[in-house]
Design a protein around this motif. Structure first.
Motif, PDB file in Angstrom:
ATOM      1  N   GLY A  97       7.184   4.139   9.037  1.00 21.83           N
ATOM      2  CA  GLY A  97       6.437   2.920   9.318  1.00 21.83           C
ATOM      3  C   GLY A  97       7.373   1.729   9.484  1.00 21.83           C
ATOM      4  N   GLY A  98       6.797   0.550   9.376  1.00 21.35           N
ATOM      5  CA  GLY A  98       7.603  -0.658   9.552  1.00 21.35           C
ATOM      6  C   GLY A  98       7.639  -1.147  10.983  1.00 21.35           C
ATOM      7  N   LEU A 113      17.855   5.945   6.205  1.00 21.93           N
ATOM      8  CA  LEU A 113      17.927   5.840   7.660  1.00 21.93           C
ATOM      9  C   LEU A 113      16.705   5.093   8.178  1.00 21.93           C
ATOM     10  CD1 LEU A 113      18.866   9.092   6.838  1.00 21.93           C
ATOM     11  CD2 LEU A 113      19.877   8.752   9.099  1.00 21.93           C
ATOM     12  N   LEU A 114      16.941   3.972   8.873  1.00 22.46           N
ATOM     13  CA  LEU A 114      15.873   3.090   9.324  1.00 22.46           C
ATOM     14  C   LEU A 114      15.617   3.261  10.817  1.00 22.46           C
ATOM     15  CD1 LEU A 114      16.922  -0.188   7.453  1.00 22.46           C
ATOM     16  CD2 LEU A 114      15.491   1.703   6.625  1.00 22.46           C
ATOM     17  N   ASP A 115      14.349   3.202  11.192  1.00 18.95           N
ATOM     18  CA  ASP A 115      13.922   3.345  12.581  1.00 18.95           C
ATOM     19  C   ASP A 115      14.081   2.034  13.356  1.00 18.95           C
ATOM     20  OD1 ASP A 115      13.289   6.005  12.943  1.00 18.95           O
ATOM     21  OD2 ASP A 115      11.168   5.770  12.456  1.00 18.95           O
ATOM     22  N   GLY A 116      13.678   2.078  14.627  1.00 16.34           N
ATOM     23  CA  GLY A 116      13.700   0.911  15.490  1.00 16.34           C
ATOM     24  C   GLY A 116      12.343   0.235  15.573  1.00 16.34           C
ATOM     25  N   LEU A 117      12.208  -0.682  16.533  1.00 14.86           N
ATOM     26  CA  LEU A 117      11.028  -1.540  16.646  1.00 14.86           C
ATOM     27  C   LEU A 117       9.732  -0.745  16.763  1.00 14.86           C
ATOM     28  CD1 LEU A 117      10.686  -4.732  16.956  1.00 14.86           C
ATOM     29  CD2 LEU A 117      10.305  -4.260  19.378  1.00 14.86           C
ATOM     30  N   ARG A 118       9.792   0.398  17.439  1.00 14.60           N
ATOM     31  CA  ARG A 118       8.587   1.199  17.665  1.00 14.60           C
ATOM     32  C   ARG A 118       8.370   2.247  16.575  1.00 14.60           C
ATOM     33  NH1 ARG A 118      10.748  -0.108  22.579  1.00 14.60           N
ATOM     34  NH2 ARG A 118       9.286  -0.922  24.139  1.00 14.60           N
ATOM     35  N   PRO A 176       7.147   4.858  14.334  1.00 14.26           N
ATOM     36  CA  PRO A 176       5.810   5.462  14.262  1.00 14.26           C
ATOM     37  C   PRO A 176       5.232   5.369  12.853  1.00 14.26           C
ATOM     38  CG  PRO A 176       7.422   6.957  15.266  1.00 14.26           C
ATOM     39  CD  PRO A 176       8.193   5.846  14.626  1.00 14.26           C
ATOM     40  N   ALA A 177       3.912   5.502  12.765  1.00 13.69           N
ATOM     41  CA  ALA A 177       3.233   5.422  11.480  1.00 13.69           C
ATOM     42  C   ALA A 177       3.221   6.748  10.734  1.00 13.69           C
ATOM     43  CB  ALA A 177       1.796   4.941  11.681  1.00 13.69           C
ATOM     44  N   ASP A 178       3.545   7.857  11.414  1.00 13.63           N
ATOM     45  CA  ASP A 178       3.375   9.167  10.781  1.00 13.63           C
ATOM     46  C   ASP A 178       4.676   9.913  10.507  1.00 13.63           C
ATOM     47  OD1 ASP A 178       3.948   9.597  13.438  1.00 13.63           O
ATOM     48  OD2 ASP A 178       2.499  11.229  13.688  1.00 13.63           O
ATOM     49  N   HIS A 179       5.806   9.451  11.061  1.00 10.22           N
ATOM     50  CA  HIS A 179       7.068  10.147  10.829  1.00 10.22           C
ATOM     51  C   HIS A 179       8.222   9.215  11.178  1.00 10.22           C
ATOM     52  CE1 HIS A 179       6.774  10.601  15.203  1.00 10.22           C
ATOM     53  NE2 HIS A 179       8.086  10.824  15.204  1.00 10.22           N
ATOM     54  N   SER A 180       9.408   9.534  10.680  1.00 11.21           N
ATOM     55  CA  SER A 180      10.617   8.838  11.095  1.00 11.21           C
ATOM     56  C   SER A 180      11.147   9.495  12.358  1.00 11.21           C
ATOM     57  CB  SER A 180      11.680   8.909   9.996  1.00 11.21           C
ATOM     58  OG  SER A 180      12.946   8.524  10.505  1.00 11.21           O
ATOM     59  N   GLY A 209       0.837  -1.187   0.000  1.00  8.26           N
ATOM     60  CA  GLY A 209       0.000   0.000   0.000  1.00  8.26           C
ATOM     61  C   GLY A 209       0.870   1.233   0.000  1.00  8.26           C
ATOM     62  N   PRO A 210       0.288   2.413   0.067  1.00  6.52           N
ATOM     63  CA  PRO A 210       1.077   3.646   0.053  1.00  6.52           C
ATOM     64  C   PRO A 210       1.944   3.768   1.293  1.00  6.52           C
ATOM     65  CG  PRO A 210      -1.231   4.119   0.487  1.00  6.52           C
ATOM     66  CD  PRO A 210      -1.167   2.682   0.128  1.00  6.52           C
ATOM     67  N   VAL A 211       3.199   4.175   1.083  1.00  9.64           N
ATOM     68  CA  VAL A 211       4.163   4.338   2.169  1.00  9.64           C
ATOM     69  C   VAL A 211       4.653   5.781   2.162  1.00  9.64           C
ATOM     70  CG1 VAL A 211       6.392   3.620   3.108  1.00  9.64           C
ATOM     71  CG2 VAL A 211       4.899   1.931   2.012  1.00  9.64           C
ATOM     72  N   LYS A 212       4.593   6.427   3.329  1.00 13.28           N
ATOM     73  CA  LYS A 212       5.155   7.772   3.443  1.00 13.28           C
ATOM     74  C   LYS A 212       6.680   7.675   3.532  1.00 13.28           C
ATOM     75  CE  LYS A 212       3.315  10.905   6.213  1.00 13.28           C
ATOM     76  NZ  LYS A 212       2.996  11.697   7.457  1.00 13.28           N
TER      77      LYS A 212
END
Length: 305
Positions: A92-93, A57-62, A64-68, A38-41
């Motif tokens: 996301g992720g 740059l990749l985030d961690g386990l938590r 967020p759905a709206d921002h890095s 689906g669409p990914v921000k």
């Protein structure tokens, strides 16, 4: 004001942006990119002078759905504001390990199957190419969950990435202990079922997504791996005793994984910078790690800029 560039089409495949000769020179945007999920921000800070290289740059386990969290919890935007490198922040992720899952999680009603490797190595690069961003001159770093992902994505897509970095990453998930640690963490963070990600322990997907097991594939790639030792340090927030205790415990696992990775690449004769510092599993330390990594990243990407 944040500009939004939408790249959605009526079809099922990703729609590319209209081709241009160079990336926009500087500025911050939020893009919506079509994918099989689906669409990914995707948040981006364009290269200062319209250059073609990029840092993912990749985030961690938590996540967020709206921002890095890189954009809000670190000074990454400021650090690279004058550099001719586009910063790419996938949004996301949550509990995904930025990998292609076998199927949707069966314990939380997830409607679609995570396909983050496909997105980060095929759909997103194709989209960004329409803005003049190179498909081949990129770096990738990640924190915690994203640390192992950054290393394994680089290992399996050497044509795309010229640098990889892991900050407090879990770099040895196929080791038996890690299966249970990750299982508990993912269920706690969103009720995700780890068996739907890489199958039961011993499935080949576990080894494929293990940076330590895939170390040989990283030979010749500039790398920076860092972890705290779990001992609270000067960057831990005063008064946040509960959070600091949790962050200290998680980092104690991270330093074991980083040590295992260090020993593995040393045994193979593969150069890699591995640093251990005082600190816990939290963003101020990862901002510090990015500061250390920045000159290495710029040097690795300098060839085609």
């Amino acid at each position: 004001m944040v500009a939004v560039a939408t790249a959605l089409s009526a079809g099922t495949g990703p729609a590319e942006a209209a081709p241009v000769r160079r990336a926009p020179a500087g500025g911050f945007e939020e893009l919506i990119v079509a994918s099989s999920m689906g669409p990914v921000k995707v948040q981006v800070q364009w290269a200062a002078r319209g250059g073609s290289s990029a840092l993912y740059l990749l985030d961690g386990l938590r996540a967020p759905a709206d921002h890095s969290q890189w954009t809000t919890d670190t000074d990454a935007l400021r650090q690279f504001a004058g550099d001719d490198v586009t910063l790419v922040f996938p949004v996301g992720g949550h509990s995904s390990f930025y990998t292609d899952w076998y199927r949707p999680s069966s314990t939380n009603g997830q409607p679609t199957t995570y396909k983050w490797e496909t997105f980060l190595t095929r759909e997103l690069p194709e989209f960004l190419a329409g803005y003049g961003v190179s498909r081949t001159n990129n770096a990738i770093v990640g924190v915690s969950m994203g640390g192992n992902a950054a290393m394994t994505l680089a290992a399996h897509h050497r044509d795309q990435f010229r640098f990889a970095g892991s900050f407090s990453g879990f770099l040895n998930p196929s080791y038996p202990l890690w299966n249970q640690v990750m299982r508990a963490a993912m269920f706690d963070e969103g009720r995700f079922n780890i068996d739907d990600m890489w199958g039961v322990a011993g499935d080949p997907a576990w080894v494929r997504n293990d940076a330590t097991a895939q170390a040989e594939r990283l030979r010749g790639l500039p790398m920076y791996v860092t972890s705290g030792n779990g001992v609270p340090g000067p960057l831990d927030l005063p008064g946040g005793v509960g959070n600091t205790i949790n962050a200290a415990g998680i980092e104690a696992f991270s330093v074991i994984a980083a040590s295992t990775f260090r020993d593995r690449v040393a045994a193979l004769g593969i150069p890699a910078r591995v640093d251990f510092t005082t600190g816990t599993h939290t963003w101020p330390y990862w901002q510090q790690s990015l500061t250390v990594a920045r000159p290495m990243i710029l040097e690795a990407l300098a060839g085609d800029r």
